[in-house]
Design an enzyme around this catalytic site. Structure first.
Site, PDB file in Angstrom:
ATOM      1  N   TYR A 110      -5.642  20.426  -2.863  1.00 22.21           N
ATOM      2  CA  TYR A 110      -4.708  20.172  -1.753  1.00 22.21           C
ATOM      3  C   TYR A 110      -3.518  21.126  -1.867  1.00 22.21           C
ATOM      4  CZ  TYR A 110      -0.665  18.224   0.546  1.00 22.21           C
ATOM      5  OH  TYR A 110       0.489  18.086   1.281  1.00 22.21           O
ATOM      6  N   SER A 170       4.232  21.747   0.701  1.00 18.02           N
ATOM      7  CA  SER A 170       4.380  20.577  -0.161  1.00 18.02           C
ATOM      8  C   SER A 170       4.873  20.976  -1.540  1.00 18.02           C
ATOM      9  CB  SER A 170       3.022  19.875  -0.311  1.00 18.02           C
ATOM     10  OG  SER A 170       3.089  18.866  -1.313  1.00 18.02           O
ATOM     11  N   LEU A 174       2.818   5.404  -2.756  1.00 19.52           N
ATOM     12  CA  LEU A 174       3.536   4.230  -3.257  1.00 19.52           C
ATOM     13  C   LEU A 174       4.091   3.338  -2.160  1.00 19.52           C
ATOM     14  CD1 LEU A 174       4.749   2.658  -5.683  1.00 19.52           C
ATOM     15  CD2 LEU A 174       6.791   4.087  -5.420  1.00 19.52           C
ATOM     16  N   ASP A 182      -3.785  17.347  18.204  1.00 18.31           N
ATOM     17  CA  ASP A 182      -4.191  16.540  17.047  1.00 18.31           C
ATOM     18  C   ASP A 182      -5.667  16.184  17.228  1.00 18.31           C
ATOM     19  OD1 ASP A 182      -2.267  14.344  15.046  1.00 18.31           O
ATOM     20  OD2 ASP A 182      -4.464  14.362  15.070  1.00 18.31           O
ATOM     21  N   LYS A 201      -2.276  24.575   0.413  1.00 22.53           N
ATOM     22  CA  LYS A 201      -0.947  24.814   0.962  1.00 22.53           C
ATOM     23  C   LYS A 201      -0.406  26.161   0.485  1.00 22.53           C
ATOM     24  CE  LYS A 201      -0.120  20.898   3.191  1.00 22.53           C
ATOM     25  NZ  LYS A 201       0.163  20.864   4.639  1.00 22.53           N
TER      26      LYS A 201
HETATM   27  C1  WQD Z   1       4.633   8.311  -6.176  1.00 20.85           C
HETATM   28  C2  WQD Z   1       4.795   7.592  -7.512  1.00 20.85           C
HETATM   29  C3  WQD Z   1       2.734   7.332  -8.725  1.00 20.85           C
HETATM   30  C4  WQD Z   1       0.902   4.579  -5.822  1.00 20.85           C
HETATM   31  C5  WQD Z   1       1.812  12.678  -3.157  1.00 20.85           C
HETATM   32  C6  WQD Z   1       1.266  14.037  -2.921  1.00 20.85           C
HETATM   33  C7  WQD Z   1       2.321  14.909  -2.290  1.00 20.85           C
HETATM   34  C8  WQD Z   1       2.855  14.258  -1.044  1.00 20.85           C
HETATM   35  C9  WQD Z   1       3.353  12.846  -1.337  1.00 20.85           C
HETATM   36  C10 WQD Z   1       1.653  15.293   0.747  1.00 20.85           C
HETATM   37  C11 WQD Z   1       3.981   8.216  -8.643  1.00 20.85           C
HETATM   38  C12 WQD Z   1       3.302   5.972  -8.317  1.00 20.85           C
HETATM   39  C13 WQD Z   1       1.789   5.436  -6.450  1.00 20.85           C
HETATM   40  C14 WQD Z   1       0.568   3.339  -6.428  1.00 20.85           C
HETATM   41  C15 WQD Z   1       2.016   3.875  -8.264  1.00 20.85           C
HETATM   42  N1  WQD Z   1       1.869  14.232  -0.034  1.00 20.85           N
HETATM   43  N2  WQD Z   1       2.330   5.086  -7.645  1.00 20.85           N
HETATM   44  N3  WQD Z   1       1.138   3.032  -7.633  1.00 20.85           N
HETATM   45  O1  WQD Z   1       1.766  11.455  -5.974  1.00 20.85           O
HETATM   46  O2  WQD Z   1       4.286  11.923  -5.942  1.00 20.85           O
HETATM   47  O3  WQD Z   1       2.869  12.762  -4.080  1.00 20.85           O
HETATM   48  O4  WQD Z   1       2.262  12.127  -1.931  1.00 20.85           O
HETATM   49  O5  WQD Z   1       2.297  16.310   0.796  1.00 20.85           O
HETATM   50  O6  WQD Z   1       1.725  16.148  -1.995  1.00 20.85           O
HETATM   51  O7  WQD Z   1       0.955  14.592  -4.192  1.00 20.85           O
HETATM   52  O8  WQD Z   1       3.288  10.336  -4.259  1.00 20.85           O
HETATM   53  O9  WQD Z   1       3.463   8.039  -3.417  1.00 20.85           O
HETATM   54  O10 WQD Z   1       1.252   8.800  -4.440  1.00 20.85           O
HETATM   55  O11 WQD Z   1       3.227   8.427  -5.927  1.00 20.85           O
HETATM   56  O12 WQD Z   1       2.511   3.566  -9.351  1.00 20.85           O
HETATM   57  O13 WQD Z   1      -0.242   2.510  -5.887  1.00 20.85           O
HETATM   58  O14 WQD Z   1       4.317   6.245  -7.381  1.00 20.85           O
HETATM   59  O15 WQD Z   1       2.182   7.289 -10.034  1.00 20.85           O
HETATM   60  O16 WQD Z   1       4.719   8.099  -9.849  1.00 20.85           O
HETATM   61  P1  WQD Z   1       3.026  11.614  -5.195  1.00 20.85           P
HETATM   62  P2  WQD Z   1       2.741   8.857  -4.441  1.00 20.85           P
END
Ligand code: WQD
Length: 340
Positions: free
Chosen positions: A148, A124, A199, A31, A152
């Protein structure tokens, strides 16, 4: 088996390391610590009862990786090292191609030079782009919409070509949906630097009082409550999927891809409610504008992984939320102890 685990100090990597060790494998972590912390190695050792080997360095450094492979008689590689911010990749695509694609290229060159023929690759669900049908299966069109995801996809395609040129090579691409949660010990978990993009870590920081409220990105999606729906999978289930993939490689060669999800989707508001129930803490939120690049709804068709890997996610949404909260509490306790 002697397994080279790249990115093993990261959120997913540390959980994969723990599961590999509990399955009796020897783990060698490489890493470069650009997006992770060195003390995670000590946490993995504490959970696993023995320390993994650790080298700080870049997976794209061919001679460095060849030396690690020879030194530890590596049988298989699990490749997780890579940048993973969708938003950043849109701003800095070359950074993502250099790090993710060229890093994987160097790793593959080192593996070929040392005749290592088993690889599990951290891909992903982002490669699918906007779902055209649901649930999303492995044959879904790959209309990727950011650098991104495209990085992948490029790596997956490189692996296809190398498997054609080297019939003895086995390569499994695991297409992650949304990993959340933490190991039950509370020692390892999702601990991003700075403001969390994802999230769950953001929700956890609101619940702990570190942040005032959650911005819910969009309340007008064509979903039951108007907020985004995703397939959240417990990180330990995801980690166990990697061991299942390794076992599959001991029996077969060639290129394969599997979705790692639960097959169920939950909305942002459902996640907030589940977290409040699991933690007993309120999560204040405001519904704001949609986030650029987000899709309305995505969840996995998990038949291929269930049949092909003899693997299925078994932990519940409550497990995901309570383990994430338990990890946060451990973090807070450790910070108080160290005066930070
Ligand atoms: C989830 C939901 C947001 C943050 C990403 C990458 C994916 C993977 C996982 C690597 C969505 C909503 C989020 C916030 C919100 N990573 N949200 N407020 O975008 O589905 O996937 O992370 O592999 O490749 O694309 O995950 O957790 O960012 O969002 O409302 O502060 O939560 O709009 O609906 P996402 P996320």
């Amino acid at each position: 088996m002697n397994v080279l685990l790249t990115g093993g100090c990261g959120y997913i990597g540390s959980h994969v390391a723990v599961v590999l060790m509990s399955a009796g494998h020897e783990v060698v972590i490489v890493d470069n610590l650009t997006n992770s912390r060195r003390d995670v190695v000590d946490k993995i050792a504490e959970i696993g009862g023995r320390p993994p080997s650790f080298y700080q360095g870049d997976v794209g450094d061919v001679e460095f990786i060849r030396d690690v492979i020879r030194r530890h008689r590596i049988d298989s590689v699990i490749h997780l090292a890579g940048f993973k911010s969708v938003g950043e990749s849109v701003q800095l695509p070359l950074k993502y191609y250099q790090n993710n694609v060229c890093g994987a290229l160097g790793l593959l060159q080192a593996m070929e030079a040392e005749s290592v023929s088993n690889l599990v690759f951290s891909s992903s669900a982002t490669i699918y782009g906007n779902p055209q049908y649901l649930p999303v299966d492995e044959a879904h069109p790959q209309h990727v919409i950011n650098a991104y995801g495209r990085s992948k996809l490029h790596i997956e395609e490189m692996l296809r070509d190398v498997c054609i040129s080297r019939p003895s090579l086995g390569a499994i691409c695991l297409r992650y949906f949304n990993p959340v949660g933490a190991h039950h010990s509370g020692l390892i978990g999702d601990h991003p630097r700075g403001i969390p993009n994802n999230l769950m870590p953001y929700v956890v920081q609101v619940a702990s009082g570190e942040r005032e409220f959650l911005n819910v990105f969009g309340g007008d999606y064509p979903t039951p409550d108007g907020t985004g729906v995703r397939d959240y999978i417990h990180v330990m289930d995801l980690a166990e999927g990697h061991v299942a993939a390794l076992n599959h490689l001991s029996l077969s060669t060639g290129w394969h891809a599997f979705n790692l999800g639960t097959g169920k989707g939950y909305s942002v508001l459902e996640m907030i409610r589940a977290f409040e129930g699991g933690s007993g803490r309120a999560v204040p939120y405001k519904i704001t504008a949609r986030r650029e690049g987000d899709v309305a709804c995505a969840y996995a068709d998990i038949q291929a992984a269930t049949l092909g890997l003899n693997w299925k996610a078994k932990r519940t949404l409550e497990d995901m939320c309570s383990s994430a909260w338990f990890f946060q509490n451990h973090l807070s306790t450790r910070r108080q102890g160290s005066g930070r």
